[in-house]
Design an enzyme around this catalytic site. Structure first.
Site, PDB file in Angstrom:
ATOM      1  N   SER A 114    -130.461 -39.050  77.983  1.00 17.45           N
ATOM      2  CA  SER A 114    -129.060 -39.362  77.930  1.00 17.45           C
ATOM      3  C   SER A 114    -128.707 -39.652  76.449  1.00 17.45           C
ATOM      4  CB  SER A 114    -128.988 -40.564  78.912  1.00 17.45           C
ATOM      5  OG  SER A 114    -127.533 -40.715  79.122  1.00 17.45           O
ATOM      6  N   GLU A 214    -127.626 -30.838  79.465  1.00 14.54           N
ATOM      7  CA  GLU A 214    -127.424 -31.376  80.948  1.00 14.54           C
ATOM      8  C   GLU A 214    -126.152 -32.345  80.647  1.00 14.54           C
ATOM      9  OE1 GLU A 214    -128.031 -34.725  81.914  1.00 14.54           O
ATOM     10  OE2 GLU A 214    -128.923 -35.366  80.264  1.00 14.54           O
ATOM     11  N   HIS A 288    -130.016 -36.212  84.536  1.00 15.79           N
ATOM     12  CA  HIS A 288    -129.724 -37.537  85.545  1.00 15.79           C
ATOM     13  C   HIS A 288    -129.639 -37.223  86.803  1.00 15.79           C
ATOM     14  CE1 HIS A 288    -127.764 -38.402  81.425  1.00 15.79           C
ATOM     15  NE2 HIS A 288    -127.617 -39.727  81.757  1.00 15.79           N
TER      16      HIS A 288
END
Length: 324
Positions: A114, A214, A288
């Site tokens: 992330s 992503e 995620h």
């Protein structure tokens, strides 16, 4: 991309995990204690950064302190692998305060995902170190993080870095948006954070690479806009292939009624990625979603969109069973 790849050593049995907090703080101390106990129950030791409990609103203390703790983990000979506390926000704030010579001289497995994307990019650009897109410490004790994700990470850190990246154990379907096969180094991370690297001296370099991305809770038109910016900047001109991981909560849903129900994510991916003329694979468990298959970054991989596989060809750690 930089062709030279620097490797850390695999995590030995009973080794030490160093944990800095370069991004957001834990909401509760228990999130940290649970992660520590998860590692300790498996015979490992955990060394927490001095500022691990610091909090400054949405970041875990001031940038210099967070950078100090990360550098201390690289410099500490007793630390075998580095696992960031978690993502959130703030990793990019510490980059100007990092000593990349120290990192290069003390290569170690570095894990996070992330917001930690910013550090993956900067470390790769400045040192050539292979890193790991994987759960942080807070995830190791989290009941919602699956056994698949945790076991995959410990296996990779132990030296089993090559081979096919596993598919989602609950839903192994993946889609080839464009077929073909290519071998190249892989690079990328969370798309929103990758956009924040545009402009600084450590700007993302995906020339000649398999580009992985992503994202989370990001509407289709945001994905469209970010891919369009990368295209306008010439960043997609030289990619050899594209791997799209989880785009979790990025489709329209009833809890996001303000998002127009127009183009789907696959509409956007087809429009922006098919014209590149390279293999494109969608929906590996990278990001995620429910499962996260720890992914080595910066090493040679083969993307076979026809077989719908991504295979890591080059060991991402030295001193492992695979040998380097």
């Amino acid at each position: 991309m930089n062709a030279a790849t620097r490797l850390g050593k695999s995590l030995p049995e009973g080794g030490t995990i160093g944990v800095p907090a370069p991004a957001s703080p834990a909401e509760n101390r228990s999130a940290i204690f649970r992660g520590v106990e998860w590692w300790e129950a498996r015979g490992y030791e955990v060394k927490l950064g001095e500022g691990i409990f610091d909090r400054d609103d949405y970041v875990a203390g001031d940038p210099k302190t967070r950078a100090r703790d990360l550098m201390a983990m690289f410099a500490d000979p007793d630390v075998d692998a580095i696992q960031c506390l978690q993502g959130g926000f703030g990793s990019a704030q510490i980059i100007p305060f990092l000593d990349f010579d120290v990192i290069a001289e003390n290569p170690k497995p570095f894990c996070g995902f992330s917001d930690i994307t910013a550090l993956h990019v900067a470390i790769r650009q400045r040192t050539g170190l292979a890193t790991f897109y994987a759960n942080g410490l807070a995830g190791m004790g989290d009941k919602d993080v699956t056994a698949f994700s945790k076991e995959r990470l410990i296996s990779v850190l132990s030296g089993h870095t090559t081979g096919e990246v596993p598919k989602d154990p609950d839903d192994p379907y993946t889609r080839a948006i464009r077929g073909g096969t290519v071998a190249a180094p892989n690079a990328g991370g969370c798309l929103w954070v990758l956009m924040q690297t545009m402009g600084p001296p450590w700007e993302i370099d995906i020339e000649g690479a398999i580009f992985f991305f992503e994202d989370y809770d990001c509407p289709a038109w945001y994905i469209d806009g970010m891919l369009m910016q990368l295209s306008h900047a010439g960043k997609l001109d030289g990619v050899r292939g594209v791997v799209v991981g989880d785009l979790e909560k990025c489709e329209w849903r009833e809890t996001r009624p303000e998002w127009p129900r127009t183009k789907s994510l696959e509409d956007v991916l087809e429009e922006r990625l098919e014209p590149l003329g390279v293999p494109v694979l969608y929906k590996l468990p990278l990001g995620h979603g429910k499962h996260l298959a720890a992914l080595p970054l910066g090493v040679l991989a083969t993307l076979d969109a026809d077989r719908r596989t991504l295979t890591i060809d080059q060991p991402a750690l030295g001193g492992s069973e695979e040998g380097t």
